[in-house]
Structures are given as C-alpha cells and as structure tokens.
Scaffold this motif. Structure first.
Motif, PDB file in Angstrom:
ATOM      1  N   ASP A 238       0.905  -1.299   0.068  1.00  0.00           N
ATOM      2  CA  ASP A 238      -0.213  -0.434   0.013  1.00  0.00           C
ATOM      3  C   ASP A 238       0.891   1.338   0.123  1.00  0.00           C
ATOM      4  OD1 ASP A 238      -2.104  -1.707   0.093  1.00  0.00           O
ATOM      5  OD2 ASP A 238      -2.594  -1.178   2.496  1.00  0.00           O
ATOM      6  N   ARG A 239       2.014   1.266   0.589  1.00  0.00           N
ATOM      7  CA  ARG A 239       2.635   2.319   1.094  1.00  0.00           C
ATOM      8  C   ARG A 239       3.583   2.801  -0.648  1.00  0.00           C
ATOM      9  NH1 ARG A 239       8.012   4.158   1.531  1.00  0.00           N
ATOM     10  NH2 ARG A 239       9.068   2.208   0.575  1.00  0.00           N
ATOM     11  N   LEU A 240       3.980   1.317  -1.348  1.00  0.00           N
ATOM     12  CA  LEU A 240       4.584   1.503  -2.536  1.00  0.00           C
ATOM     13  C   LEU A 240       3.744   2.169  -3.090  1.00  0.00           C
ATOM     14  CD1 LEU A 240       6.739  -1.827  -2.628  1.00  0.00           C
ATOM     15  CD2 LEU A 240       7.378   1.228  -2.151  1.00  0.00           C
ATOM     16  N   ASN A 241       2.091   1.806  -3.260  1.00  0.00           N
ATOM     17  CA  ASN A 241       1.408   2.121  -4.522  1.00  0.00           C
ATOM     18  C   ASN A 241       1.454   3.432  -4.380  1.00  0.00           C
ATOM     19  OD1 ASN A 241       0.597   0.280  -6.605  1.00  0.00           O
ATOM     20  ND2 ASN A 241      -0.433  -0.913  -5.076  1.00  0.00           N
ATOM     21  N   HIS A 242       0.805   4.517  -3.071  1.00  0.00           N
ATOM     22  CA  HIS A 242       0.820   5.240  -2.560  1.00  0.00           C
ATOM     23  C   HIS A 242       2.227   6.022  -2.920  1.00  0.00           C
ATOM     24  CE1 HIS A 242      -0.356   8.860  -0.726  1.00  0.00           C
ATOM     25  NE2 HIS A 242       0.651   9.356   0.236  1.00  0.00           N
ATOM     26  N   GLY A 243       3.109   6.065  -3.213  1.00  0.00           N
ATOM     27  CA  GLY A 243       4.111   6.642  -3.596  1.00  0.00           C
ATOM     28  C   GLY A 243       3.658   7.016  -5.314  1.00  0.00           C
ATOM     29  N   SER A 244       3.270   5.654  -6.239  1.00  0.00           N
ATOM     30  CA  SER A 244       2.947   5.638  -7.441  1.00  0.00           C
ATOM     31  C   SER A 244       1.982   6.641  -8.127  1.00  0.00           C
ATOM     32  CB  SER A 244       2.049   4.490  -8.060  1.00  0.00           C
ATOM     33  OG  SER A 244       3.054   3.390  -7.862  1.00  0.00           O
ATOM     34  N   LEU A 245       0.936   6.166  -6.629  1.00  0.00           N
ATOM     35  CA  LEU A 245       0.067   7.689  -6.702  1.00  0.00           C
ATOM     36  C   LEU A 245      -0.035   9.357  -6.737  1.00  0.00           C
ATOM     37  CD1 LEU A 245      -3.153   6.668  -4.733  1.00  0.00           C
ATOM     38  CD2 LEU A 245      -2.695   6.922  -6.598  1.00  0.00           C
ATOM     39  N   LEU A 246       1.151   9.532  -6.015  1.00  0.00           N
ATOM     40  CA  LEU A 246       2.110  10.657  -6.033  1.00  0.00           C
ATOM     41  C   LEU A 246       2.769  11.446  -7.102  1.00  0.00           C
ATOM     42  CD1 LEU A 246       4.148  10.714  -2.505  1.00  0.00           C
ATOM     43  CD2 LEU A 246       1.892  11.992  -3.050  1.00  0.00           C
ATOM     44  N   LEU A 247       3.155   9.984  -7.691  1.00  0.00           N
ATOM     45  CA  LEU A 247       3.796  10.243  -9.282  1.00  0.00           C
ATOM     46  C   LEU A 247       3.154  10.469 -10.242  1.00  0.00           C
ATOM     47  CD1 LEU A 247       6.968   9.947 -10.371  1.00  0.00           C
ATOM     48  CD2 LEU A 247       6.727   8.302 -10.819  1.00  0.00           C
ATOM     49  N   LYS A 248       2.388   9.797 -10.331  1.00  0.00           N
ATOM     50  CA  LYS A 248       0.991  10.399 -11.154  1.00  0.00           C
ATOM     51  C   LYS A 248       0.333  11.328 -11.304  1.00  0.00           C
ATOM     52  CE  LYS A 248      -1.114   5.695 -11.439  1.00  0.00           C
ATOM     53  NZ  LYS A 248      -1.907   4.599 -11.232  1.00  0.00           N
ATOM     54  N   PHE A 249       0.801  11.733  -9.617  1.00  0.00           N
ATOM     55  CA  PHE A 249       0.016  13.128  -9.818  1.00  0.00           C
ATOM     56  C   PHE A 249       0.743  14.318 -10.526  1.00  0.00           C
ATOM     57  CE2 PHE A 249       0.051  17.833  -6.816  1.00  0.00           C
ATOM     58  CZ  PHE A 249      -1.469  17.588  -7.053  1.00  0.00           C
ATOM     59  N   THR A 250       1.854  14.325  -9.785  1.00  0.00           N
ATOM     60  CA  THR A 250       3.148  15.402 -10.736  1.00  0.00           C
ATOM     61  C   THR A 250       2.904  15.260 -12.488  1.00  0.00           C
ATOM     62  OG1 THR A 250       4.395  14.496  -8.646  1.00  0.00           O
ATOM     63  CG2 THR A 250       6.132  15.221 -10.159  1.00  0.00           C
ATOM     64  N   LEU A 251       3.204  14.075 -12.708  1.00  0.00           N
ATOM     65  CA  LEU A 251       3.598  13.782 -14.120  1.00  0.00           C
ATOM     66  C   LEU A 251       1.527  14.481 -14.390  1.00  0.00           C
ATOM     67  CD1 LEU A 251       4.306  10.017 -14.786  1.00  0.00           C
ATOM     68  CD2 LEU A 251       5.447  12.714 -14.025  1.00  0.00           C
ATOM     69  N   SER A 252       0.590  14.111 -14.042  1.00  0.00           N
ATOM     70  CA  SER A 252      -0.737  15.080 -14.511  1.00  0.00           C
ATOM     71  C   SER A 252      -0.455  16.655 -14.615  1.00  0.00           C
ATOM     72  CB  SER A 252      -2.203  14.806 -13.889  1.00  0.00           C
ATOM     73  OG  SER A 252      -1.870  15.238 -12.635  1.00  0.00           O
ATOM     74  N   LYS A 253       1.107  17.709 -12.779  1.00  0.00           N
ATOM     75  CA  LYS A 253       0.540  18.591 -13.192  1.00  0.00           C
ATOM     76  C   LYS A 253       1.602  19.289 -14.661  1.00  0.00           C
ATOM     77  CE  LYS A 253      -1.345  19.963  -9.706  1.00  0.00           C
ATOM     78  NZ  LYS A 253      -2.233  21.279 -10.092  1.00  0.00           N
ATOM     79  N   LEU A 254       2.358  18.163 -15.237  1.00  0.00           N
ATOM     80  CA  LEU A 254       3.588  18.446 -15.959  1.00  0.00           C
ATOM     81  C   LEU A 254       2.796  18.049 -17.718  1.00  0.00           C
ATOM     82  CD1 LEU A 254       6.506  16.160 -14.611  1.00  0.00           C
ATOM     83  CD2 LEU A 254       6.719  18.663 -15.291  1.00  0.00           C
ATOM     84  N   GLU A 255       1.932  17.284 -17.601  1.00  0.00           N
ATOM     85  CA  GLU A 255       1.453  17.534 -18.671  1.00  0.00           C
ATOM     86  C   GLU A 255       0.225  19.151 -19.176  1.00  0.00           C
ATOM     87  OE1 GLU A 255       0.472  13.316 -20.126  1.00  0.00           O
ATOM     88  OE2 GLU A 255      -0.677  13.393 -17.738  1.00  0.00           O
ATOM     89  N   THR A 256      -0.205  19.045 -17.876  1.00  0.00           N
ATOM     90  CA  THR A 256      -0.926  20.331 -17.995  1.00  0.00           C
ATOM     91  C   THR A 256       0.166  21.937 -17.725  1.00  0.00           C
ATOM     92  OG1 THR A 256      -1.614  20.209 -15.775  1.00  0.00           O
ATOM     93  CG2 THR A 256      -2.713  19.256 -16.668  1.00  0.00           C
ATOM     94  N   SER A 257       1.426  21.421 -17.509  1.00  0.00           N
ATOM     95  CA  SER A 257       1.828  22.668 -17.309  1.00  0.00           C
ATOM     96  C   SER A 257       1.413  23.713 -16.168  1.00  0.00           C
ATOM     97  CB  SER A 257       2.174  23.397 -18.377  1.00  0.00           C
ATOM     98  OG  SER A 257       2.758  22.401 -19.422  1.00  0.00           O
TER      99      SER A 257
END
Length: 360
Positions: free
Chosen positions: A124-143
C-alpha cells in the motif's frame, strides 16, 4: 559470488538437527498404508514442481521483479490450499493428532498472518508512491506549476520511496520466532506414536513451513532493503524428500542475486521500481535544464501504471494467502471444538470465528 557475500554465514533452520527426519524410519514404514504413502508422494512431488517453477531461467535477472514476487506469493497460496486438500483426502480426525500440534500451528500461523499484513502495508505504501508520481506527471502535462514545484514533487516521491515502513522493525524477530516455533513443535511432539495419517500430515506440513519461511524471508529482505532478513535454510538428513534439491537450487539462485543487489547500494532492489526511479532522474534533469519533457512524461507514466498494476497483483495474492491461512486456522479450531463436545457430551457455545474477527 563476491567475498563479502561469503562472509555471511547461513542461518540454519534447525540447529538441534532435523526434528522430522525420524517421521518415517525405514523399520516403521510398514505401518503406513500404500494409499497414505501415495498421498504423501503426490503432495511432495507437487511441492517440488511448485518450487522448481520459481527457479528463474538463465542468469536469474527475473528474481527481483514484481512479476516474480507475484508468482512466488501465488505459489505459496496454492501450497497452503493443498494442505487443506490433503487433510480432506486423509479423512483426518483430531484424534490423529495431539492438541499441542493444533496450538503450535495456531501460533505459527498467527505470525505468518502478521507478516502478510506487514507485506500488504508495504505494498500500500509503494502504491501510494505511485499515486504521488502520477499526480506530479499530470501537473507536468498541464503545465500548471512552476519548475520549483515540479522538482519539489519529484523529490517528495523519492523521499517517500526511500523511507522505511515502521513495521519492518519486527520482521527479523517474527522470522526468528517462526524458526523457534518449529523447534518447539519438535520438542512438543507426543511421546506416544502418531497414527499413519498424523505422520503423513506432519511431513507434508514440514515442506510447507520450509517453503513459507523462505519465501516470506525473501519478501522481508526485499521490502526492508536488508539482507539480515534473508534466510538460508539447511535441510539435514532429508535426501529422500523429493523437493529438497529444487529448494536448495532456488536458494542458491535467489540469495546471491539479492545480496549482490544490496552490495551495489542501489535505490531499491526491485528492478521494476528501479526503472521508474531512473525515469524520474531523467525527468528531474530535463525539468532543471528546461528541456522538453513530453516524451519522458509519457514513458514514465506507462512505467508507473504498469508497476502499480503489478503491485496490485502481489497484494491480491497476499490476500489469497491470508484468507487461506485464516480458513485453515478456523477449520482446525472447529475440529478441536467438536472433539471437546464429543468428549464432554454437551453442546458448547459457538466460538467466535477468527475470520470474523479479522474482517471486523
């Protein structure tokens, strides 16, 4: 294998000798019917095949992958299910075993459940890290953020993944207690002779416990990033057991690979996660340099999604093992409860199911 690896002495399973080696003395085999021996041979052959399937082909690079971890946990779940099937095939009654065995099994299985719960917590902790990274990548896509915010998010992910789960602290003690529990099992064996069915079940359970203890130690080592939790189990005087060679081959393939990974001082020993971390490094550098990040973001997003899906599969198989062990505990307790009712000639109050307690 490097010299430093050889400096780690193997952690011996039974320092007092193998308590199961006399379960089937040659002079006593006549007491066990051909049908019982056939059931045992079938069980141990299937156990050997299940262990052999976990031995990576080639150079062993597939060992430290989430896919291999999923297969290992699935294999462990199936092995524990097979014990339930064996009990049914043996038509085993509580009278075939001493009550001490049930109490000891209950103690061992409770520690296994604790390990499984810890594994689930880490997944669960590792998957939470994946969620954090997905959020960051979505921010990069929207600039929609500044360069500093992007870098802060990426660093936040790295710090989260590098942090340690507080439940790791007990893993070494739990693994050691599992070894001690099996020693106590030996010392608590009844003085009177076991029935043929009892002997078959005990020997089958020995193989299950060896496989369980080793695979859980691999998971503990990988998740805690410490080779101190990795076991090397010796099986003295068990040349006649069909799964021994496959088990030793598995250990001799897996242990050096894991220890070499620790010696390299990598960010993680899980290769899938290491690939994601490399992608984060490249993205971090591109953001700093002001380079185009579209391709890097797209590639990293696919890797993160795939990693998350694979972690979910490991969680699913871990849940399968949890349910199987709980079910086995319930079945043994119910058998013991029935025995008490028959001996006392009364109907005892319904016991609260272990499964119900866990679910609540």
């Amino acid at each position: 294998m490097s010299h430093r690896i050889k400096d780690h002495p193997p952690r011996v399973f039974f320092r007092c000798g193998n308590p199961f080696k006399n379960l089937f003395p040659k002079t006593n085999n006549a007491r066990i019917s051909p049908n019982l021996l056939s059931l045992l041979n079938s069980f141990e052959t299937n156990l050997m095949l299940s262990i052999r399937e976990l031995i990576p082909k080639g150079d062993g690079k597939a060992i430290l992958t989430v896919s291999w971890m999923k297969e290992a946990m699935a294999s462990l779940c199936e092995t524990h299910k097979s014990i339930r099937t064996l009990v049914t095939d043996l038509e085993l009654h509580v009278s075939d075993l001493e009550e001490n065995f049930i109490y000891i099994y209950s103690s061992i299985s409770s520690k296994l459940l604790e390990l499984c719960n810890s594994f689930t917590s880490e997944l669960d902790r590792l998957n939470h890290g994946s969620l954090l990274l997905k959020f960051t990548l979505s921010k990069l896509e929207t600039s929609s953020c500044s360069e500093e915010i992007y870098l802060l998010h990426l660093e936040s992910w790295r710090q989260h993944m590098a942090s340690k789960n507080p439940r790791f602290e007990n893993w070494g003690a739990i693994l050691s207690s599992l070894v001690e529990s099996l020693k106590q099992h030996h010392h608590s064996l009844p003085k009177k002779k076991l029935s043929g069915k009892g002997k078959v079940l005990l020997r089958a359970l020995y193989g299950v416990q060896v496989k369980t203890l080793y695979i859980t130690s691999v998971f503990a080592a990988v998740f805690s990033r410490s080779s101190n939790n990795l076991l090397y189990l010796t099986i003295p005087n068990m040349e006649e057991v069909p799964w021994t060679q496959a088990f030793m081959e598995l250990q001799n393939m897996v242990n050096p690979e894991i220890k070499n990974a620790f010696l390299s001082d990598r960010f993680t020993v899980i290769k899938d996660l290491e690939a994601v971390e490399l992608g984060v490094k490249k993205l971090h550098k591109a953001v700093q340099e002001g380079s185009d990040t579209n391709v890097l973001v797209e590639v990293l997003k696919k890797s993160v999604i795939k990693l998350s899906e694979r972690f979910d599969l490991v969680s699913k198989e871990t849940g399968c093992l949890l349910k199987t062990v709980i079910s086995a505990r319930d079945a043994l307790v119910e058998r013991l409860w029935t025995k008490y009712e028959e001996e006392l000639g009364v109907k005892l109050p319904m016991m609260i199911s272990v499964k119900r307690l866990v679910c609540e």
